[in-house]
Design a protein around this motif. Structure first.
Motif, short mmCIF file in Angstrom:
data_model
loop_
_atom_site.label_atom_id
_atom_site.label_comp_id
_atom_site.label_asym_id
_atom_site.label_seq_id
_atom_site.Cartn_x
_atom_site.Cartn_y
_atom_site.Cartn_z
N PHE A 93 0.84 -1.22 0.00
CA PHE A 93 0.00 0.00 0.00
C PHE A 93 0.87 1.27 0.00
O PHE A 93 0.70 2.16 -0.83
CB PHE A 93 -0.95 -0.01 1.20
N GLN A 94 1.84 1.33 0.94
CA GLN A 94 2.73 2.50 0.98
C GLN A 94 3.49 2.64 -0.35
O GLN A 94 3.67 3.76 -0.84
CB GLN A 94 3.69 2.33 2.17
N THR A 95 3.91 1.52 -0.91
CA THR A 95 4.62 1.52 -2.19
C THR A 95 3.76 2.21 -3.27
O THR A 95 4.27 3.02 -4.05
CB THR A 95 4.91 0.06 -2.63
N CYS A 96 2.48 1.86 -3.30
CA CYS A 96 1.57 2.43 -4.31
C CYS A 96 1.35 3.93 -4.08
O CYS A 96 1.27 4.70 -5.04
CB CYS A 96 0.23 1.70 -4.29
N ILE A 97 1.26 4.34 -2.82
CA ILE A 97 1.11 5.78 -2.52
C ILE A 97 2.34 6.52 -3.06
O ILE A 97 2.22 7.57 -3.70
CB ILE A 97 0.94 6.00 -0.98
N LEU A 98 3.51 5.95 -2.84
CA LEU A 98 4.74 6.59 -3.33
C LEU A 98 4.73 6.64 -4.86
O LEU A 98 5.03 7.67 -5.46
CB LEU A 98 5.97 5.82 -2.84
N ALA A 99 4.36 5.52 -5.49
CA ALA A 99 4.34 5.46 -6.96
C ALA A 99 3.37 6.50 -7.53
O ALA A 99 3.67 7.15 -8.53
CB ALA A 99 3.97 4.05 -7.42
N LYS A 100 2.23 6.68 -6.88
CA LYS A 100 1.23 7.67 -7.33
C LYS A 100 1.78 9.09 -7.27
O LYS A 100 1.30 9.98 -7.95
CB LYS A 100 -0.02 7.59 -6.43
N LEU A 101 2.77 9.31 -6.40
CA LEU A 101 3.36 10.64 -6.27
C LEU A 101 4.43 10.90 -7.33
O LEU A 101 5.11 11.93 -7.30
CB LEU A 101 3.91 10.83 -4.86
N GLY A 102 4.59 9.95 -8.24
CA GLY A 102 5.47 10.19 -9.39
C GLY A 102 6.95 10.03 -9.10
O GLY A 102 7.78 10.57 -9.83
N VAL A 103 7.28 9.27 -8.03
CA VAL A 103 8.70 9.03 -7.75
C VAL A 103 9.08 7.62 -8.23
O VAL A 103 8.21 6.80 -8.50
CB VAL A 103 9.03 9.19 -6.24
N LYS A 104 10.39 7.38 -8.35
CA LYS A 104 10.86 6.04 -8.74
C LYS A 104 11.04 5.24 -7.46
O LYS A 104 11.95 5.53 -6.67
CB LYS A 104 12.21 6.15 -9.47
N VAL A 105 10.18 4.25 -7.27
CA VAL A 105 10.18 3.52 -5.99
C VAL A 105 10.94 2.20 -6.11
O VAL A 105 10.72 1.43 -7.05
CB VAL A 105 8.74 3.19 -5.53
N PHE A 106 11.78 1.95 -5.11
CA PHE A 106 12.47 0.68 -4.94
C PHE A 106 12.05 0.19 -3.57
O PHE A 106 12.16 0.94 -2.59
CB PHE A 106 14.00 0.88 -4.96
N SER A 107 11.53 -1.04 -3.46
CA SER A 107 11.04 -1.50 -2.16
C SER A 107 11.53 -2.91 -1.88
O SER A 107 11.55 -3.76 -2.78
CB SER A 107 9.50 -1.43 -2.17
N ILE A 108 11.91 -3.15 -0.63
CA ILE A 108 12.45 -4.47 -0.23
C ILE A 108 11.54 -5.11 0.82
O ILE A 108 11.11 -4.43 1.76
CB ILE A 108 13.87 -4.35 0.37
N GLU A 109 11.29 -6.41 0.66
CA GLU A 109 10.50 -7.17 1.64
C GLU A 109 11.21 -8.49 1.93
O GLU A 109 11.72 -9.14 1.02
CB GLU A 109 9.09 -7.42 1.07
N ARG A 110 11.21 -8.89 3.21
CA ARG A 110 11.92 -10.12 3.59
C ARG A 110 11.03 -11.37 3.55
O ARG A 110 11.52 -12.48 3.71
CB ARG A 110 12.55 -9.98 4.98
N HIS A 111 9.71 -11.20 3.38
CA HIS A 111 8.80 -12.35 3.26
C HIS A 111 8.46 -12.56 1.79
O HIS A 111 7.80 -11.72 1.19
CB HIS A 111 7.50 -12.09 4.02
#
Ligand code: SAH
Length: 214
Positions: A93-111
């Motif tokens: 969800f947070q990733t999508c909010i960031l993407a909607k703001l027009g930034v280049k998002v890189f996200s890491i998850e351990r699961h």
């Protein structure tokens, strides 16, 4: 899962609640209007998707309170095109909010399970982000430096690698603390060797775990 006028109405009410709680960045509020939070929840929680509550998302993890997501995002003061590293993709969800703001998002998850689920939902919403499966403590040296770093799990300390991967002038928003509660810190990198730190209140996140990729 579908969006509807009913859910859109519920989103407007949530946005008003966020405004009353001090979220004033209209771009952040517009992103909340554009991302259907009920898509990220188990069907049994869908009716409460727009209340200011966290929910279980599987693998013992939670999607953060909408207010927490909005607060951290607002603190990032994002400009279109910036490179942002998120630690703890979770539901995405947070990733999508960031993407909607027009930034280049890189996200890491351990699961792995959560990582794969988030991938599917981003595709469905036609949002772009580079999702990685791995240990967030290491960051993504191959894609550094980043303008901004956001940590969405409770960090026992500020990871040195992540500060190294921040641009000079860059900002990291990180909840720091080992117990049930953490202090939200805004860290600004002012030179290759110096940072400043501001404390911005107490929050409660699931822990950021080291060397435990699942
Ligand atoms: N941003 C998420 C919040 C999810 S909770 C959302 O909007 O849903 C925090 C997430 O951080 C969990 O999914 C947890 O598995 C993950 N996490 C914890 N330690 C981590 C680490 N060292 N590296 C990457 N992810 C981690």
């Amino acid at each position: 899962m579908q969006d509807s006028f009913r859910y859109k109405g519920m989103r407007k009410r949530l946005i008003n609640e966020l405004r009353e709680k001090g979220i004033h960045d209209e771009k952040v509020l517009a992103a909340f209007d554009a991302v259907p939070r009920h898509f990220f929840l188990d069907s049994s929680f869908v009716e409460q998707a727009y209340s200011n509550m966290p929910f279980q998302i599987g693998s013992g993890q939670t999607i953060s309170h909408p207010y927490t997501v909005a607060f951290q995002t607002q603190l990032l003061e994002l400009k279109r095109g910036e490179k942002v590293l998120e630690i703890g993709t979770g539901s995405g969800f947070q990733t999508c909010i960031l993407a909607k703001l027009g930034v280049k998002v890189f996200s890491i998850e351990r699961h792995r399970e959560l990582h794969l689920k988030a991938k599917t939902i981003l595709q469905k919403l036609k949002l772009n982000a580079r999702l990685s499966f791995g240990d967030g403590f290491k960051g993504l040296p191959n894609f550094a430096p980043f303008d901004k770093v956001i940590i969405t799990c409770g960090a026992p300390f500020v990871p040195v690698e992540l500060v190294q991967q921040l641009k000079i002038g860059g900002v990291m928003i990180i909840p720091v603390g080992e117990g049930a509660e953490q202090q939200m810190q805004k860290i600004t990198k002012i030179s290759e060797t110096e940072t400043t730190m501001e404390e911005l209140g107490v929050f409660s996140f699931v822990p950021m775990l080291e060397k435990k990729v699942k």
